[in-house]
Enzyme design. Structure first.
Site, PDB file in Angstrom:
ATOM      1  N   ARG A  16      -2.918  -8.993 -20.784  1.00 57.65           N
ATOM      2  CA  ARG A  16      -3.769  -8.612 -22.067  1.00 57.65           C
ATOM      3  C   ARG A  16      -3.063  -7.533 -22.871  1.00 57.65           C
ATOM      4  O   ARG A  16      -3.589  -7.334 -24.138  1.00 57.65           O
ATOM      5  CB  ARG A  16      -4.906  -8.067 -21.339  1.00 57.65           C
ATOM      6  CG  ARG A  16      -5.073  -7.049 -20.612  1.00 57.65           C
ATOM      7  CD  ARG A  16      -6.287  -6.851 -19.662  1.00 57.65           C
ATOM      8  NE  ARG A  16      -7.324  -7.160 -20.437  1.00 57.65           N
ATOM      9  CZ  ARG A  16      -7.934  -6.210 -21.538  1.00 57.65           C
ATOM     10  NH1 ARG A  16      -7.422  -5.080 -21.668  1.00 57.65           N
ATOM     11  NH2 ARG A  16      -8.977  -6.468 -22.022  1.00 57.65           N
TER      12      ARG A  16
ATOM     13  N   ASP B 285     -10.378  -0.294 -24.958  1.00 53.99           N
ATOM     14  CA  ASP B 285     -10.860  -0.469 -23.644  1.00 53.99           C
ATOM     15  C   ASP B 285     -10.803   0.942 -22.931  1.00 53.99           C
ATOM     16  O   ASP B 285     -10.036   1.915 -23.212  1.00 53.99           O
ATOM     17  CB  ASP B 285      -9.849  -1.559 -22.863  1.00 53.99           C
ATOM     18  CG  ASP B 285     -10.052  -2.843 -23.595  1.00 53.99           C
ATOM     19  OD1 ASP B 285     -10.780  -3.278 -24.222  1.00 53.99           O
ATOM     20  OD2 ASP B 285      -9.118  -3.470 -23.391  1.00 53.99           O
TER      21      ASP B 285
ATOM     22  N   PRO C 295       0.844  -1.306   0.147  1.00 50.76           N
ATOM     23  CA  PRO C 295       0.015  -0.041   0.006  1.00 50.76           C
ATOM     24  C   PRO C 295       0.803   1.205   0.209  1.00 50.76           C
ATOM     25  O   PRO C 295       0.300   2.286  -0.401  1.00 50.76           O
ATOM     26  CB  PRO C 295      -0.891  -0.045   1.144  1.00 50.76           C
ATOM     27  CG  PRO C 295      -0.386  -1.256   1.952  1.00 50.76           C
ATOM     28  CD  PRO C 295       0.585  -2.009   1.137  1.00 50.76           C
TER      29      PRO C 295
ATOM     30  N   GLU D 117       1.800  -7.694   8.958  1.00 52.42           N
ATOM     31  CA  GLU D 117       1.681  -6.359   8.960  1.00 52.42           C
ATOM     32  C   GLU D 117       2.537  -5.262   7.953  1.00 52.42           C
ATOM     33  O   GLU D 117       2.554  -4.329   7.920  1.00 52.42           O
ATOM     34  CB  GLU D 117       1.746  -5.783  10.294  1.00 52.42           C
ATOM     35  CG  GLU D 117       0.348  -5.906  11.148  1.00 52.42           C
ATOM     36  CD  GLU D 117      -0.103  -7.301  11.293  1.00 52.42           C
ATOM     37  OE1 GLU D 117       0.541  -8.383  11.292  1.00 52.42           O
ATOM     38  OE2 GLU D 117      -1.077  -7.667  10.895  1.00 52.42           O
TER      39      GLU D 117
HETATM   40  C1  JBZ Z   1      -1.859  -3.489  -1.504  1.00 49.57           C
HETATM   41  C2  JBZ Z   1       0.561  -7.071   4.017  1.00 49.57           C
HETATM   42  O1  JBZ Z   1       0.653  -7.034   2.777  1.00 49.57           O
HETATM   43  C3  JBZ Z   1      -0.378  -6.261   1.995  1.00 49.57           C
HETATM   44  C4  JBZ Z   1      -1.033  -5.731   2.700  1.00 49.57           C
HETATM   45  C5  JBZ Z   1      -2.087  -4.759   1.834  1.00 49.57           C
HETATM   46  C6  JBZ Z   1      -1.592  -4.537   0.608  1.00 49.57           C
HETATM   47  C7  JBZ Z   1      -0.825  -5.259   0.040  1.00 49.57           C
HETATM   48  C8  JBZ Z   1       0.078  -6.054   0.742  1.00 49.57           C
HETATM   49  S1  JBZ Z   1      -0.334  -4.650  -1.699  1.00 49.57           S
HETATM   50  N1  JBZ Z   1      -2.321  -3.686  -0.236  1.00 49.57           N
HETATM   51  C9  JBZ Z   1      -2.135  -2.609  -2.693  1.00 49.57           C
HETATM   52  O2  JBZ Z   1      -1.652  -2.961  -3.804  1.00 49.57           O
HETATM   53  O3  JBZ Z   1      -2.814  -1.669  -2.370  1.00 49.57           O
END
Ligand code: JBZ
Length: 243
Positions: free
Chosen positions: A153, A168, A88, A115
């Site tokens: 794709r 697309d 994230p 985490e």
């Molecule tokens: C992602 C703990 O591992 C995670 C948790 C949330 C997460 C990802 C990996 S990759 N969110 C995203 O691409 O937003």
């Protein structure tokens, strides 16, 4: 193209690879996908892949040694291909990045869990950090499948249609125009007459206008990123004047 995926749940990739465009691309030899279980490189008796964080606090942290061992055995030392961490904290994935990745001969994806991951994986192994959106997920597996689908794709020949992905949503920078198929009337709701007219130039113009209108209504942020003709800009100004 070859894609190596490193995950603690490598089995989740198989069902998706057995259907749809991805399956055909694999069968046609356009892409090879290998998913690896990081746990196979955890050498202790319990095959531990996580541990408590230094400094305390809640949650578990993905250990550095199994990830290094897995990546180095599969990709070699020094690793020659890009290794994308799904996190994230990464930059947001979009169609431009999908195009860039689709041009690579070899790509690897590391899926985070727990985490978080030991920062030394980030610092010394990962080349790129990508997120698929601002919402909370449990791990990087679904984001990795999303990225894989978007990339595959775009490989020439992956879609049966020779026009490929050009129509697309997002390919042109616009959202797609509305689609209809038979019947021409359903419960009093009719297909727009222009689509039944057989007038190809009119149809193309209608579709382009609808795509612009829809993008203006739903994703005005996208319009600022693309070039439109003077005529198209006038069309937008008319829509805006109408309110
Ligand atoms: C992602 C703990 O591992 C995670 C948790 C949330 C997460 C990802 C990996 S990759 N969110 C995203 O691409 O937003």
């Amino acid at each position: 193209m070859r894609v190596d995926i490193f995950s603690l749940f490598p089995q989740v990739f198989n069902p998706y690879m057995e259907v749809s465009i991805l399956q055909r691309a694999i069968q046609n030899g356009l892409v090879e996908v290998y998913s690896h279980n990081i746990r196979d490189w955890a050498i202790d008796r319990h095959h531990t892949t996580d541990d408590v964080p230094y400094g305390g606090g809640g949650g578990m942290v993905m250990k550095v040694e199994p990830v290094f061992a897995a990546v180095e055995e599969i990709l070699g030392i020094p690793t020659k291909c890009p290794l994308i961490l799904m996190t994230p904290q990464g930059r947001l994935f979009n169609q431009k990045t999908a195009y860039e990745f689709s041009n690579l001969d070899h790509l690897a994806i590391l899926c985070g869990r727990y985490e978080g991951i030991d920062e030394r994986i980030r610092e010394n192994l990962v080349t790129d950090e990508i997120s698929v959106g601002d919402y909370v997920l449990t791990g990087g597996e679904l984001p990795a499948l999303t990225v894989l689908d978007a990339i595959v794709r775009l490989i020439p020949g992956a879609l049966g249609d020779p026009d490929g992905a050009q129509d697309d949503s997002h390919a042109s920078g616009l959202l797609e125009y509305p689609h209809y198929t038979r019947p021409p009337e359903f419960r009093g709701s009719r297909v727009p007459e222009v689509l039944l007219s057989g007038h190809h130039a009119e149809i193309a113009r209608w579709r382009r206008e609808q795509a612009i209108k829809r993008t203006l209504e739903r994703r005005p942020d996208l319009l600022r990123k693309i070039e439109l003709s003077d005529k198209e800009n006038k069309y937008i100004n008319n829509l805006l004047d109408e309110g």
